[in-house]
Motif scaffolding. Structure first.
Motif, PDB file in Angstrom:
ATOM      1  N   LYS A  87      17.573   1.387   6.239  1.00 30.94           N
ATOM      2  CA  LYS A  87      17.199   2.660   5.629  1.00 30.94           C
ATOM      3  C   LYS A  87      16.209   2.402   4.501  1.00 30.94           C
ATOM      4  CE  LYS A  87      19.146   6.581   3.194  1.00 30.94           C
ATOM      5  NZ  LYS A  87      20.348   7.270   2.760  1.00 30.94           N
ATOM      6  N   ASP A  88      15.252   3.300   4.307  1.00 30.09           N
ATOM      7  CA  ASP A  88      14.216   3.188   3.278  1.00 30.09           C
ATOM      8  C   ASP A  88      13.560   1.808   3.311  1.00 30.09           C
ATOM      9  OD1 ASP A  88      14.828   5.781   2.507  1.00 30.09           O
ATOM     10  OD2 ASP A  88      16.139   5.148   0.886  1.00 30.09           O
ATOM     11  N   PRO A  89      12.872   1.477   4.408  1.00 32.02           N
ATOM     12  CA  PRO A  89      12.319   0.134   4.571  1.00 32.02           C
ATOM     13  C   PRO A  89      11.264  -0.223   3.518  1.00 32.02           C
ATOM     14  CG  PRO A  89      11.883   1.486   6.516  1.00 32.02           C
ATOM     15  CD  PRO A  89      12.609   2.331   5.542  1.00 32.02           C
ATOM     16  N   PHE A  90      11.266  -1.502   3.148  1.00 35.97           N
ATOM     17  CA  PHE A  90      10.255  -2.076   2.270  1.00 35.97           C
ATOM     18  C   PHE A  90       9.442  -3.057   3.092  1.00 35.97           C
ATOM     19  CE2 PHE A  90       8.884  -5.615  -0.408  1.00 35.97           C
ATOM     20  CZ  PHE A  90       8.087  -4.940  -1.322  1.00 35.97           C
ATOM     21  N   LEU A  91       8.119  -2.966   2.986  1.00 39.84           N
ATOM     22  CA  LEU A  91       7.232  -3.832   3.749  1.00 39.84           C
ATOM     23  C   LEU A  91       6.197  -4.424   2.801  1.00 39.84           C
ATOM     24  CD1 LEU A  91       6.201  -4.738   6.605  1.00 39.84           C
ATOM     25  CD2 LEU A  91       4.760  -2.709   6.553  1.00 39.84           C
ATOM     26  N   SER A  92       5.974  -5.711   2.913  1.00 39.61           N
ATOM     27  CA  SER A  92       4.961  -6.392   2.107  1.00 39.61           C
ATOM     28  C   SER A  92       4.115  -7.249   3.040  1.00 39.61           C
ATOM     29  CB  SER A  92       5.641  -7.264   1.048  1.00 39.61           C
ATOM     30  OG  SER A  92       4.684  -7.963   0.293  1.00 39.61           O
ATOM     31  N   PHE A  93       2.806  -7.180   2.876  1.00 34.77           N
ATOM     32  CA  PHE A  93       1.911  -7.990   3.700  1.00 34.77           C
ATOM     33  C   PHE A  93       0.626  -8.277   2.925  1.00 34.77           C
ATOM     34  CE2 PHE A  93       0.935  -3.599   4.605  1.00 34.77           C
ATOM     35  CZ  PHE A  93      -0.461  -3.549   4.682  1.00 34.77           C
ATOM     36  N   LYS A  94      -0.103  -9.291   3.389  1.00 31.11           N
ATOM     37  CA  LYS A  94      -1.372  -9.671   2.781  1.00 31.11           C
ATOM     38  C   LYS A  94      -2.447  -9.701   3.855  1.00 31.11           C
ATOM     39  CE  LYS A  94       0.717 -12.647  -0.713  1.00 31.11           C
ATOM     40  NZ  LYS A  94       0.769 -14.007  -1.275  1.00 31.11           N
ATOM     41  N   PHE A  95      -3.675  -9.455   3.438  1.00 30.65           N
ATOM     42  CA  PHE A  95      -4.809  -9.589   4.340  1.00 30.65           C
ATOM     43  C   PHE A  95      -6.032 -10.024   3.542  1.00 30.65           C
ATOM     44  CE2 PHE A  95      -5.052  -5.216   2.890  1.00 30.65           C
ATOM     45  CZ  PHE A  95      -6.416  -5.003   2.695  1.00 30.65           C
ATOM     46  N   LYS A  96      -6.978 -10.645   4.245  1.00 33.21           N
ATOM     47  CA  LYS A  96      -8.216 -11.102   3.617  1.00 33.21           C
ATOM     48  C   LYS A  96      -9.319 -10.080   3.843  1.00 33.21           C
ATOM     49  CE  LYS A  96      -7.839 -16.071   3.503  1.00 33.21           C
ATOM     50  NZ  LYS A  96      -8.496 -17.329   3.816  1.00 33.21           N
ATOM     51  N   GLY A  97     -10.281 -10.094   2.935  1.00 32.93           N
ATOM     52  CA  GLY A  97     -11.461  -9.262   3.121  1.00 32.93           C
ATOM     53  C   GLY A  97     -11.470  -7.996   2.284  1.00 32.93           C
ATOM     54  N   GLY A  98     -10.464  -7.776   1.478  1.00 34.92           N
ATOM     55  CA  GLY A  98     -10.430  -6.581   0.640  1.00 34.92           C
ATOM     56  C   GLY A  98     -10.887  -6.889  -0.772  1.00 34.92           C
ATOM     57  N   LYS A  99     -11.103  -5.826  -1.534  1.00 40.76           N
ATOM     58  CA  LYS A  99     -11.496  -5.987  -2.932  1.00 40.76           C
ATOM     59  C   LYS A  99     -10.990  -4.806  -3.746  1.00 40.76           C
ATOM     60  CE  LYS A  99     -16.067  -3.971  -2.138  1.00 40.76           C
ATOM     61  NZ  LYS A  99     -15.714  -3.383  -0.877  1.00 40.76           N
ATOM     62  N   LYS A 100     -11.049  -4.938  -5.043  1.00 39.07           N
ATOM     63  CA  LYS A 100     -10.614  -3.869  -5.934  1.00 39.07           C
ATOM     64  C   LYS A 100     -11.426  -2.610  -5.652  1.00 39.07           C
ATOM     65  CE  LYS A 100      -8.947  -6.891  -9.511  1.00 39.07           C
ATOM     66  NZ  LYS A 100      -8.915  -7.264 -10.911  1.00 39.07           N
ATOM     67  N   GLY A 101     -10.740  -1.478  -5.647  1.00 42.98           N
ATOM     68  CA  GLY A 101     -11.394  -0.199  -5.384  1.00 42.98           C
ATOM     69  C   GLY A 101     -11.332   0.252  -3.940  1.00 42.98           C
ATOM     70  N   ASP A 102     -10.957  -0.648  -3.023  1.00 44.84           N
ATOM     71  CA  ASP A 102     -10.828  -0.265  -1.607  1.00 44.84           C
ATOM     72  C   ASP A 102      -9.680   0.722  -1.432  1.00 44.84           C
ATOM     73  OD1 ASP A 102     -12.902  -1.912  -0.918  1.00 44.84           O
ATOM     74  OD2 ASP A 102     -11.670  -3.430   0.078  1.00 44.84           O
ATOM     75  N   LYS A 103      -9.812   1.566  -0.411  1.00 42.33           N
ATOM     76  CA  LYS A 103      -8.773   2.557  -0.114  1.00 42.33           C
ATOM     77  C   LYS A 103      -7.840   2.009   0.963  1.00 42.33           C
ATOM     78  CE  LYS A 103      -8.206   6.985   2.104  1.00 42.33           C
ATOM     79  NZ  LYS A 103      -8.902   8.012   2.866  1.00 42.33           N
ATOM     80  N   ILE A 104      -6.544   2.043   0.682  1.00 44.02           N
ATOM     81  CA  ILE A 104      -5.514   1.633   1.642  1.00 44.02           C
ATOM     82  C   ILE A 104      -4.816   2.891   2.146  1.00 44.02           C
ATOM     83  CG2 ILE A 104      -3.365   0.340   1.966  1.00 44.02           C
ATOM     84  CD1 ILE A 104      -5.747  -1.462   1.368  1.00 44.02           C
TER      85      ILE A 104
END
Length: 103
Positions: A67-84
């Motif tokens: 219930k109420d899952p938590f997900l954490s992941f990383k990826f390359k190629g992003g920068k500050k200000g990008d929209k997720i």
């Protein structure tokens, strides 16, 4: 539509770490209520995360997720200000989509 997700995204160099807390009951369909009737299955089936409209995570979920899952992941190629953008769809046709900005 479910409650808003809490999304945090932070960049270190070109690696972005995204943490998502989703509000969802995630019922398996195997539990029973007080009167003994089975509670219908209700769970997130598909989750897609995008960075500036480019898919960075596409996953399938099932009844074994808590219930109420938590997900954490990383990826390359992003920068500050990008929209997720994170969007999920469940087995009863409900969906939720929320946005965050990489800090």
């Amino acid at each position: 539509m479910g409650n808003p997700m809490r999304i945090r995204a932070s960049a270190t160099g070109d690696v972005v770490e995204v943490k998502v807390l989703m509000r969802h009951d995630m019922e398996t369909g195997q539990r029973k209520d007080a009167s003994g009737k089975a509670i219908p299955a209700h769970f997130i089936q598909k989750l897609v995360a995008k960075c500036n409209d480019k898919v960075v995570l596409d996953c399938l979920m099932g009844t074994s997720v808590s219930k109420d899952p938590f997900l954490s992941f990383k990826f390359k190629g992003g920068k500050k200000g990008d929209k997720i953008n994170v969007t999920w769809h469940d087995n009863q046709g409900d969906s939720r989509s929320d946005d965050a900005v990489v800090s």
